[in-house]
Scaffold this motif. Structure first.
Motif, PDB file in Angstrom:
ATOM      1  N   ASP A  72       0.827  -1.214   0.000  1.00  9.35           N
ATOM      2  CA  ASP A  72       0.000   0.000   0.000  1.00  9.35           C
ATOM      3  C   ASP A  72       0.861   1.265   0.000  1.00  9.35           C
ATOM      4  N   GLN A  73       1.955   1.243   0.752  1.00  6.50           N
ATOM      5  CA  GLN A  73       2.841   2.407   0.781  1.00  6.50           C
ATOM      6  C   GLN A  73       3.473   2.643  -0.590  1.00  6.50           C
ATOM      7  N   ARG A  74       3.896   1.563  -1.254  1.00  2.00           N
ATOM      8  CA  ARG A  74       4.477   1.711  -2.595  1.00  2.00           C
ATOM      9  C   ARG A  74       3.426   2.228  -3.583  1.00  2.00           C
ATOM     10  N   SER A  75       2.182   1.763  -3.404  1.00  2.00           N
ATOM     11  CA  SER A  75       1.113   2.220  -4.295  1.00  2.00           C
ATOM     12  C   SER A  75       0.858   3.718  -4.126  1.00  2.00           C
ATOM     13  N   ARG A  76       0.835   4.184  -2.874  1.00  2.00           N
ATOM     14  CA  ARG A  76       0.649   5.623  -2.634  1.00  2.00           C
ATOM     15  C   ARG A  76       1.812   6.434  -3.200  1.00  2.00           C
ATOM     16  N   LYS A  77       3.018   5.916  -3.022  1.00  2.00           N
ATOM     17  CA  LYS A  77       4.200   6.628  -3.510  1.00  2.00           C
ATOM     18  C   LYS A  77       4.172   6.772  -5.033  1.00  2.00           C
ATOM     19  N   ALA A  78       3.608   5.767  -5.704  1.00  2.00           N
ATOM     20  CA  ALA A  78       3.535   5.823  -7.163  1.00  2.00           C
ATOM     21  C   ALA A  78       2.374   6.686  -7.652  1.00  2.00           C
ATOM     22  N   LEU A  79       1.249   6.660  -6.922  1.00  2.00           N
ATOM     23  CA  LEU A  79       0.038   7.328  -7.403  1.00  2.00           C
ATOM     24  C   LEU A  79      -0.004   8.821  -7.106  1.00  2.00           C
ATOM     25  N   ILE A  80       0.268   9.195  -5.877  1.00  2.00           N
ATOM     26  CA  ILE A  80       0.033  10.578  -5.456  1.00  2.00           C
ATOM     27  C   ILE A  80       0.847  11.605  -6.247  1.00  2.00           C
ATOM     28  N   PRO A  81       2.141  11.379  -6.531  1.00  2.00           N
ATOM     29  CA  PRO A  81       2.875  12.381  -7.317  1.00  2.00           C
ATOM     30  C   PRO A  81       2.346  12.542  -8.741  1.00  2.00           C
ATOM     31  N   GLU A  82       1.616  11.546  -9.245  1.00  2.00           N
ATOM     32  CA  GLU A  82       1.082  11.646 -10.603  1.00  2.00           C
ATOM     33  C   GLU A  82      -0.124  12.579 -10.686  1.00  2.00           C
ATOM     34  N   ALA A  83      -0.782  12.801  -9.564  1.00  2.00           N
ATOM     35  CA  ALA A  83      -1.984  13.641  -9.550  1.00  2.00           C
ATOM     36  C   ALA A  83      -1.575  15.110  -9.555  1.00  2.00           C
ATOM     37  N   LYS A  84      -1.868  15.791 -10.624  1.00  2.00           N
ATOM     38  CA  LYS A  84      -1.556  17.217 -10.745  1.00  2.00           C
ATOM     39  C   LYS A  84      -2.747  18.088 -10.319  1.00  2.00           C
ATOM     40  N   THR A  85      -3.897  17.464 -10.144  1.00  2.00           N
ATOM     41  CA  THR A  85      -5.100  18.158  -9.694  1.00  2.00           C
ATOM     42  C   THR A  85      -5.369  17.769  -8.251  1.00  2.00           C
ATOM     43  N   SER A  86      -5.593  18.742  -7.382  1.00  2.00           N
ATOM     44  CA  SER A  86      -5.818  18.470  -5.966  1.00  2.00           C
ATOM     45  C   SER A  86      -7.262  18.024  -5.733  1.00  2.00           C
ATOM     46  N   TYR A  87      -7.526  17.570  -4.518  1.00  5.85           N
ATOM     47  CA  TYR A  87      -8.865  17.083  -4.173  1.00  5.85           C
ATOM     48  C   TYR A  87      -9.910  18.197  -4.308  1.00  5.85           C
ATOM     49  N   ASP A  88      -9.564  19.429  -3.877  1.00  4.87           N
ATOM     50  CA  ASP A  88     -10.547  20.511  -3.911  1.00  4.87           C
ATOM     51  C   ASP A  88     -10.811  20.967  -5.338  1.00  4.87           C
ATOM     52  N   GLN A  89      -9.800  20.916  -6.211  1.00  2.00           N
ATOM     53  CA  GLN A  89     -10.022  21.231  -7.620  1.00  2.00           C
ATOM     54  C   GLN A  89     -10.940  20.183  -8.262  1.00  2.00           C
ATOM     55  N   ALA A  90     -10.754  18.918  -7.834  1.00  2.00           N
ATOM     56  CA  ALA A  90     -11.613  17.856  -8.352  1.00  2.00           C
ATOM     57  C   ALA A  90     -13.054  18.051  -7.885  1.00  2.00           C
ATOM     58  N   LEU A  91     -13.254  18.463  -6.638  1.00  2.00           N
ATOM     59  CA  LEU A  91     -14.605  18.700  -6.130  1.00  2.00           C
ATOM     60  C   LEU A  91     -15.274  19.863  -6.860  1.00  2.00           C
ATOM     61  N   SER A 130     -24.946  11.914  -7.525  1.00  3.77           N
ATOM     62  CA  SER A 130     -24.331  11.574  -8.805  1.00  3.77           C
ATOM     63  C   SER A 130     -22.836  11.320  -8.576  1.00  3.77           C
ATOM     64  N   THR A 131     -22.282  10.460  -9.382  1.00  7.56           N
ATOM     65  CA  THR A 131     -20.829  10.211  -9.344  1.00  7.56           C
ATOM     66  C   THR A 131     -20.189  10.864 -10.571  1.00  7.56           C
ATOM     67  N   VAL A 132     -19.014  11.423 -10.330  1.00  9.42           N
ATOM     68  CA  VAL A 132     -18.294  12.115 -11.397  1.00  9.42           C
ATOM     69  C   VAL A 132     -16.819  11.722 -11.314  1.00  9.42           C
ATOM     70  N   ARG A 133     -16.283  11.294 -12.439  1.00 11.69           N
ATOM     71  CA  ARG A 133     -14.850  10.999 -12.497  1.00 11.69           C
ATOM     72  C   ARG A 133     -14.115  12.222 -13.044  1.00 11.69           C
ATOM     73  N   VAL A 134     -13.031  12.580 -12.350  1.00  9.87           N
ATOM     74  CA  VAL A 134     -12.254  13.752 -12.750  1.00  9.87           C
ATOM     75  C   VAL A 134     -10.828  13.310 -13.034  1.00  9.87           C
ATOM     76  N   ASP A 135     -10.342  13.640 -14.219  1.00 11.19           N
ATOM     77  CA  ASP A 135      -8.959  13.317 -14.574  1.00 11.19           C
ATOM     78  C   ASP A 135      -8.024  14.032 -13.603  1.00 11.19           C
ATOM     79  N   ALA A 136      -7.175  13.277 -12.902  1.00 12.77           N
ATOM     80  CA  ALA A 136      -6.316  13.868 -11.884  1.00 12.77           C
ATOM     81  C   ALA A 136      -5.111  14.591 -12.466  1.00 12.77           C
TER      82      ALA A 136
END
Length: 230
Positions: A72-91, A130-136
Motif C-alpha cells: 500500500d505504501q508503494r502504491s501511494r508513492k507511485a500514485l500521489i505524485p502523478e496527480a496534478k489536480t488536488s482534491y478541492d479542484q476535483a470537487l 451523482s458520481t463524477v470521475r475527474v482526470d487527476a
C-alpha cells in the motif's frame, strides 16, 4: 667355601641385571612399534574440527520485505505524485458538472487505463446523488452518472448535508493543520455515535503512511485520528 658362595652370588647378580636390561629393551621396542603404527614419532591428539557457524538470515524490514515499504505504501508513492489536480479542484469540477450540487465524497484512485483519477460524489439539496470521475492530471470532469437510490437513501443524504455546516475544504484544512501531507480522500459520513463527520485521509510523503481524521461536521473538532501503516 666362602669364595665359592661369593662367586655364585656374583653370577646371580649379573643374571638379574641382564634380565632387567632385556625387559627394558623389550618395552622400548613395543612402544616404538606402537608409534610406527600411528605414522611414527610422538602421537598428537587431533583437535576437534570447528563447527561452521550458519549465518542468521536478516529479518525483512517490512511485511513485504522489499525496500522497507508495504504494498500500500508503494502504491501511494507511485500514485500521489502523478496527480496534478488536488482534491478541492476535483470537487469544484464535479460540482460544476451537476447544477446545484454539494460535495459528498472524493477519492484518488488508479483508473482502468492506469491513469490517476478522482472519483467524486455530489448531491443536490433533495439528496439526489451523482458520481463524477475527474482526470487527476488535466482536471477535466467526465459526464456525471446518477446513482440508483430509493426515497429513504435520498432523504438520509439530504438530512446529512443539511446538518453538515462544515465544508469538505474546511475539514481537510483542519486535518492537514494537524498533520502536514496530501489529502487523498474526503467523505461525509457518520460515526458510531450517529454524528455527522468528514473522514479525511492525509498521506505523508516521508513514509507514505495514511492518517485518517474524523472531523466533526458541525464544529471542525477532530474526534478520531488513525494511522494506517500498511
Amino acid at each position: 667355601m666362602n669364595t665359592y658362595r661369593m662367586g655364585r652370588n656374583a653370577q646371580r647378580t649379573r643374571a638379574a641385571a641382564g634380565l632387567v636390561a632385556l625387559l627394558t629393551a623389550s618395552a622400548v621396542l613395543v612402544g616404538c612399534g606402537d608409534d610406527n603404527d600411528k605414522g611414527g614419532g610422538a602421537s598428537v591428539t587431533p583437535k576437534p574440527s570447528a563447527t561452521p557457524t550458519s549465518a542468521t538470515p536478516t529479518a525483512p524490514t517490512s511485511a513485504e520485505g522489499s525496500g522497507g515499504m508495504t504494498e500500500d505504501q508503494r502504491s501511494r508513492k507511485a500514485l500521489i505524485p502523478e496527480a496534478k489536480t488536488s482534491y478541492d479542484q476535483a470537487l469544484k469540477a464535479a460540482t460544476a458538472a451537476v447544477a446545484g450540487s454539494k460535495p459528498v465524497a472524493v477519492e484518488l484512485k488508479r483508473g482502468a487505463g492506469g491513469k490517476p483519477e478522482w472519483h467524486a460524489k455530489v448531491a443536490t439539496e433533495d439528496g439526489t446523488a451523482s458520481t463524477v470521475r475527474v482526470d487527476a492530471v488535466s482536471g477535466k470532469a467526465d459526464q456525471p452518472r446518477a446513482e440508483d437510490e430509493d426515497g429513504d437513501d435520498k432523504k438520509k443524504l439530504a438530512d446529512r448535508l443539511r446538518r453538515a455546516t462544515v465544508t469538505a475544504q474546511q475539514a481537510a484544512a483542519t486535518a492537514t493543520g494537524k498533520k502536514s501531507g496530501t489529502v487523498s480522500a474526503v467523505e461525509l459520513d457518520d460515526n458510531d455515535q450517529k454524528k455527522e463527520i468528514w473522514s479525511v485521509d492525509v498521506v505523508t510523503k516521508n513514509d507514505w503512511n495514511k492518517t485518517t481524521f474524523d472531523v466533526d461536521a458541525t464544529n471542525r473538532k477532530i474526534l478520531r485520528e488513525h494511522v494506517d501503516r500498511d
